[in-house]
Enzyme design. Structure first.
Site, PDB file in Angstrom:
ATOM      1  CB  THR A 177      -0.739  -0.031   1.901  1.00 16.72           C
ATOM      2  OG1 THR A 177      -1.546  -1.318   1.282  1.00 16.72           O
ATOM      3  CG2 THR A 177      -1.966   1.180   1.488  1.00 16.72           C
ATOM      4  NE  ARG A 205      -8.396  -8.525   1.896  1.00 15.72           N
ATOM      5  CZ  ARG A 205      -7.588  -7.183   1.790  1.00 15.72           C
ATOM      6  NH1 ARG A 205      -6.491  -6.420   0.430  1.00 15.72           N
ATOM      7  NH2 ARG A 205      -6.721  -6.665   2.713  1.00 15.72           N
ATOM      8  N   GLY A 207      -9.483  -4.773   0.962  1.00 13.42           N
ATOM      9  CA  GLY A 207      -9.119  -3.874   2.702  1.00 13.42           C
ATOM     10  C   GLY A 207      -9.544  -3.286   2.991  1.00 13.42           C
ATOM     11  CG  ASP A 208      -6.603  -1.299   5.348  1.00 11.94           C
ATOM     12  OD1 ASP A 208      -6.351  -1.759   4.335  1.00 11.94           O
ATOM     13  OD2 ASP A 208      -5.714  -0.021   5.405  1.00 11.94           O
ATOM     14  CB  THR A 228       0.371   0.325   4.913  1.00 10.59           C
ATOM     15  OG1 THR A 228       1.119  -0.533   4.719  1.00 10.59           O
ATOM     16  CG2 THR A 228       1.577   1.363   6.656  1.00 10.59           C
ATOM     17  N   GLY A 229      -0.550  -2.453   5.629  1.00  8.15           N
ATOM     18  CA  GLY A 229      -0.127  -3.802   6.363  1.00  8.15           C
ATOM     19  C   GLY A 229      -1.740  -4.326   6.538  1.00  8.15           C
ATOM     20  N   GLY A 231      -5.407  -5.016   5.964  1.00 10.19           N
ATOM     21  CA  GLY A 231      -6.248  -4.561   5.896  1.00 10.19           C
ATOM     22  C   GLY A 231      -7.340  -5.123   6.404  1.00 10.19           C
TER      23      GLY A 231
HETATM   24  N1  GLY Z   1      -3.366  -2.292   3.900  1.00  9.41           N
HETATM   25  C1  GLY Z   1      -4.164  -3.099   2.105  1.00  9.41           C
HETATM   26  C2  GLY Z   1      -4.683  -4.448   2.702  1.00  9.41           C
HETATM   27  O1  GLY Z   1      -5.077  -4.842   3.004  1.00  9.41           O
HETATM   28  O2  GLY Z   1      -5.608  -4.319   1.514  1.00  9.41           O
END
Ligand code: GLY
Length: 312
Positions: A177, A205, A207-208, A228-229, A231
């Site tokens: 990210t 899927r 993510g965050d 970041t990381g 999600g």
């Molecule tokens: N942080 C990005 C994701 O998990 O998609």
């Protein structure tokens, strides 16, 4: 109008960055920070600065966003992105885009040209194209090789479709990210982020990153944050809103370390965060091995592969 000293702080992803990629990653965040800061010095908005910084990182194949995004379990790319304006609390996100070169531009279109906050899939792709955005082939050889390698690991562990297991594999190769925060001369905060998501994720899927509060948040009354990381961890803690709420009482640096301490305790290892408070104090904190980040103010110029590591 307040006359605030402008600040930009941005990242190219938390995770395990192989040493051979450090120089290219640092060059990438340096270039994005210089570009975003120049916009702030021209007295343009924090929103313009974070968007331009994220576009620069989306166009750089070293990062997992735009060109160079990771591949899902089927070897396809599905990108997510969002942007938020701390002055108005308006935000826009897109999810599951396949062929749009700069997903962050699509997120800004959702924020500024629709009544909605999040649009996903084919409809988001159509909106982006009808709004004049460019198509792009986002796939790069390094990611295709990583995908093949990941599939081999899945096969050897007989983990065909378990997303928890694929995320475990992803943790070992995480470089995740891009995101940016800015404070402009008018005292306005903004946040933006963009990602290919976790590699080997199940198709569909999300993510965050496109979710306000989880992947990013900005509120002129408190601060701005971008995560970041993994999600799934960020969403369970609504981590960026959590950090911004802390910034009502605490500085940006203290909110960053407190948020990552909470994350480590509640959901384990796998996250990084940038914070920027309304007085321009900023920090990068993470419980992953690396967090590639950069910042610019009139007095500071930083690029690093580490922030404050909070693993307990
Ligand atoms: N942080 C990005 C994701 O998990 O998609």
């Amino acid at each position: 109008m307040t006359s605030q000293n402008p600040v930009i702080v941005l990242h190219g992803g938390a995770g395990n960055w192989p040493t051979r990629l450090h120089e290219s990653a640092l060059n990438g965040v340096r270039k994005a920070a210089n570009l975003g800061f120049k916009i702030l010095l021209e007295e343009r908005s924090a929103l313009d600065a974070v968007e331009a910084a994220v576009v620069s990182m989306e166009d750089n194949p070293i990062f997992n966003a735009g060109i160079g995004s990771t591949l899902n379990l089927l070897g396809e790319i599905e990108t997510d992105a969002a942007i938020m304006d701390g002055r108005t609390l308006r935000g826009g996100g897109v999810a599951l885009l396949r062929n749009i070169r700069n997903p962050i531009k699509a997120a800004r279109i959702v924020m500024e040209q629709t009544d909605h906050v999040l649009i996903a899939g084919i409809a988001a792709e159509r909106l982006a194209l009808e709004s004049g955005l460019d198509k792009g082939n986002l796939s790069v050889l390094r990611r295709v090789q990583a995908w093949k390698e990941g599939l081999k690991q899945l096969k050897s562990k007989q983990m065909k479709r378990s997303s928890n297991k694929t995320i475990e594999i992803f943790l070992g190769r995480l470089s995740d990210t891009v995101g940016a925060l800015a404070l402009d001369a008018g005292g306005n905060l903004a946040a933006a982020d963009s990602t290919g998501g976790v590699s080997l994720k199940l198709p569909g899927r999300i993510g965050d990153s496109p979710i306000l509060g989880s992947g990013l948040y900005a509120d002129n009354q408190s601060g701005a944050a971008t995560a970041t990381g993994i999600g799934e961890q960020a969403m369970r803690l609504v981590i960026c809103k959590t950090a911004c709420d802390l910034m009502r009482q605490e500085t940006g640096p203290s909110a960053a370390t407190d948020t990552i301490r909470l994350a480590t305790k509640k959901v384990g290892i796998g996250l990084g965060i940038l914070t920027l408070d309304r007085r321009g104090r900023f920090a990068a904190a993470h419980n992953t091995r690396h967090l590639c980040w950069a910042a610019r103010t009139r007095l500071t110029s930083v690029e690093k592969m580490w922030g404050t590591r909070v693993s307990k």
